[in-house]
Structures are given as C-alpha cells and as structure tokens.
Write an enzyme that holds these catalytic residues in place. Sequence first.
Site, PDB file in Angstrom:
ATOM      1  N   ASP A   9       0.815  -1.203  -0.107  1.00  0.00           N
ATOM      2  CA  ASP A   9      -0.105   0.057  -0.039  1.00  0.00           C
ATOM      3  C   ASP A   9       0.806   1.225   0.046  1.00  0.00           C
ATOM      4  O   ASP A   9       1.970   1.074   0.474  1.00  0.00           O
ATOM      5  CB  ASP A   9      -0.952  -0.109   1.181  1.00  0.00           C
ATOM      6  CG  ASP A   9      -2.246   0.893   1.118  1.00  0.00           C
ATOM      7  OD1 ASP A   9      -3.240   0.454   0.981  1.00  0.00           O
ATOM      8  OD2 ASP A   9      -1.917   2.136   0.976  1.00  0.00           O
ATOM      9  N   VAL A  60       1.709   2.627  -7.047  1.00  0.00           N
ATOM     10  CA  VAL A  60       1.499   1.847  -8.330  1.00  0.00           C
ATOM     11  C   VAL A  60       1.721   2.546  -9.509  1.00  0.00           C
ATOM     12  O   VAL A  60       1.725   1.909 -10.665  1.00  0.00           O
ATOM     13  CB  VAL A  60      -0.041   1.132  -8.104  1.00  0.00           C
ATOM     14  CG1 VAL A  60      -0.018   0.119  -7.000  1.00  0.00           C
ATOM     15  CG2 VAL A  60      -1.084   2.418  -8.160  1.00  0.00           C
ATOM     16  N   TYR A  76     -14.502   7.761 -14.194  1.00  0.00           N
ATOM     17  CA  TYR A  76     -14.080   6.511 -13.512  1.00  0.00           C
ATOM     18  C   TYR A  76     -14.675   5.387 -14.259  1.00  0.00           C
ATOM     19  O   TYR A  76     -14.023   4.311 -14.299  1.00  0.00           O
ATOM     20  CB  TYR A  76     -14.917   6.491 -12.044  1.00  0.00           C
ATOM     21  CG  TYR A  76     -14.904   5.320 -11.334  1.00  0.00           C
ATOM     22  CD1 TYR A  76     -13.672   4.997 -10.509  1.00  0.00           C
ATOM     23  CD2 TYR A  76     -15.939   4.664 -11.091  1.00  0.00           C
ATOM     24  CE1 TYR A  76     -13.524   4.128  -9.824  1.00  0.00           C
ATOM     25  CE2 TYR A  76     -15.922   3.383 -10.370  1.00  0.00           C
ATOM     26  CZ  TYR A  76     -14.805   3.053  -9.597  1.00  0.00           C
ATOM     27  OH  TYR A  76     -14.622   1.938  -8.888  1.00  0.00           O
ATOM     28  N   THR A 132     -16.721   1.828   2.085  1.00  0.00           N
ATOM     29  CA  THR A 132     -15.232   1.988   2.536  1.00  0.00           C
ATOM     30  C   THR A 132     -14.925   3.254   2.370  1.00  0.00           C
ATOM     31  O   THR A 132     -15.494   4.255   1.824  1.00  0.00           O
ATOM     32  CB  THR A 132     -14.369   1.102   1.794  1.00  0.00           C
ATOM     33  OG1 THR A 132     -14.416   1.628   0.326  1.00  0.00           O
ATOM     34  CG2 THR A 132     -15.125  -0.325   1.673  1.00  0.00           C
TER      35      THR A 132
END
Length: 258
Positions: A37, A61, A153, A187
């Site tokens: 992460d 990433v 998105y 989340t």
Amino acid sequence: MYDFSGKVTLVTGGGGGIGEATARLFAECGSRVVVADRDVEAAGRVAADIGELAAATRVDVVDPGSVSDMVSFTEKRFGALHVLVNNAGISSPKSPVENSDIANFERVFDINVKGVYLGVRSAVPLLRRSGGGVILNTASVAGLFPRPQSSIYAASKAAVITMTKALSIELAPAIRVNCVCPSTIDTGFMANVFPDEQALANFRERLHANPGASMPLDILLETKDVALAYAFLASDHARGISGVALPIDGARSAGDIS
C-alpha cells in the site's frame, strides 16, 4: 473454504477496504501474503494483525520502480508469487464532463489503469518462475454499466476489464487473468466521490437504509463479498475460468433499475 497452503499472494491497496479483506481471507486459507500500500503504516497494521504469514511493503502503483521493488520484495521475502491482486485504485468525483478536471482524469487513469498495467508487467516474470498463477484485477460495475457524471471513473474501470480480457489470452496457459466488478461498498474509497462530508454522510444513510435502491438483491455488500469471489477465482475450482469480468452487484448490471 479454499486451501492456499504453499501459495504466495501479493495484494496492492492492501491497507484497507477490499484489499485488506482479501489479504486477511487468503491468509486464513493458508497463503503467505504481501500487503502492499502507499500508506505503509496501514499495510503494516494489516500484516501485523495477520501474523507470521504476512509481510508489508510500500508501493506507489504509478511508479514503475516502486512496483518493481514491490515484486522484488515479495520474491526475497517468500521466494515465489502465485496470485497477484491488483486492487489499488481511486474513485472520482461525480461531475458533468464539461466541468471535469483534466488533472483528476490523469490521476484516475494513472492509478486505476496504469497501476494495473505496471503490476502485471512487473509480476509476470516472477509468476512464470513460480510455475504460473493467477492475476486478479479490481474493476467495477461502473465499467459494465456506467451512470451519468461518472465518465472518468467508468472509463478507467472499463479499461481494466478490457485489459483483463486481453491478458487472459496473451498469458494463457500459464497464467489465468480475471477481474471482479463490485457495486457500491461502504469503505473509505467513497470519500472522493462526494463534495463534502455531509453529502457522504447522507449517501451512507441512504445506502444502509435501502440497499435495494441500487441492487435488486437488496443486500448491503461488504468487502468480504469481493474477497470471497477472489478466493474462488484464485482456486483450482476456477481452473477453467479466465478472461471473466465478474459482477458482484446484486444483479444491478443485469438491467437498468435507476
């Protein structure tokens, strides 16, 4: 459940949400797990909670060097790689296209699309050296069934779906490649979608009060629902499945219920 004893799994975005649930479940099934992460403290917390089967590392990433270091860390720590879970991603604020922000477009595509590409590019050699394996990508139901003001998105997740399908052909027979397409899950990922805390709080209240408003099954999806799908797709029970974009959306993508 599934038996992943002797396997090594690498999960990006493992410090929370779907990634955390996936890392925990795979470890419960016996896999050694690398929790990666950008927030290395969050990754370390998850790995520490899992115990000796897990290790944590930081990854950005969108940085090829960082992704390569993550894969090297996995090989040095556990000696192999059998399952790569490209889960790291970000949401995007809803916006009419004429008012959308170019910098946001670039950031979303960098993380959601380039991040998957770099993960695959770096991990494939190690997966091959380990005897083959499975790549799992987190897409979204938005990539199958987009809604207004979410074009950035939705397009990024549609790209993940198409990349998954292309890679499933290219990397066969040694490596299977699939993705999952979750619907809304409550989340921290949702925070970037709404303009302020009150709008987010209102959305969460509506979601918990009436999940059937967005999915016919009328259930509140949880991160473990996605982790369970990933466990199946990584298992030998799914040995004939590759190139699939699996909706986890309570039948939302079966038709327009908006």
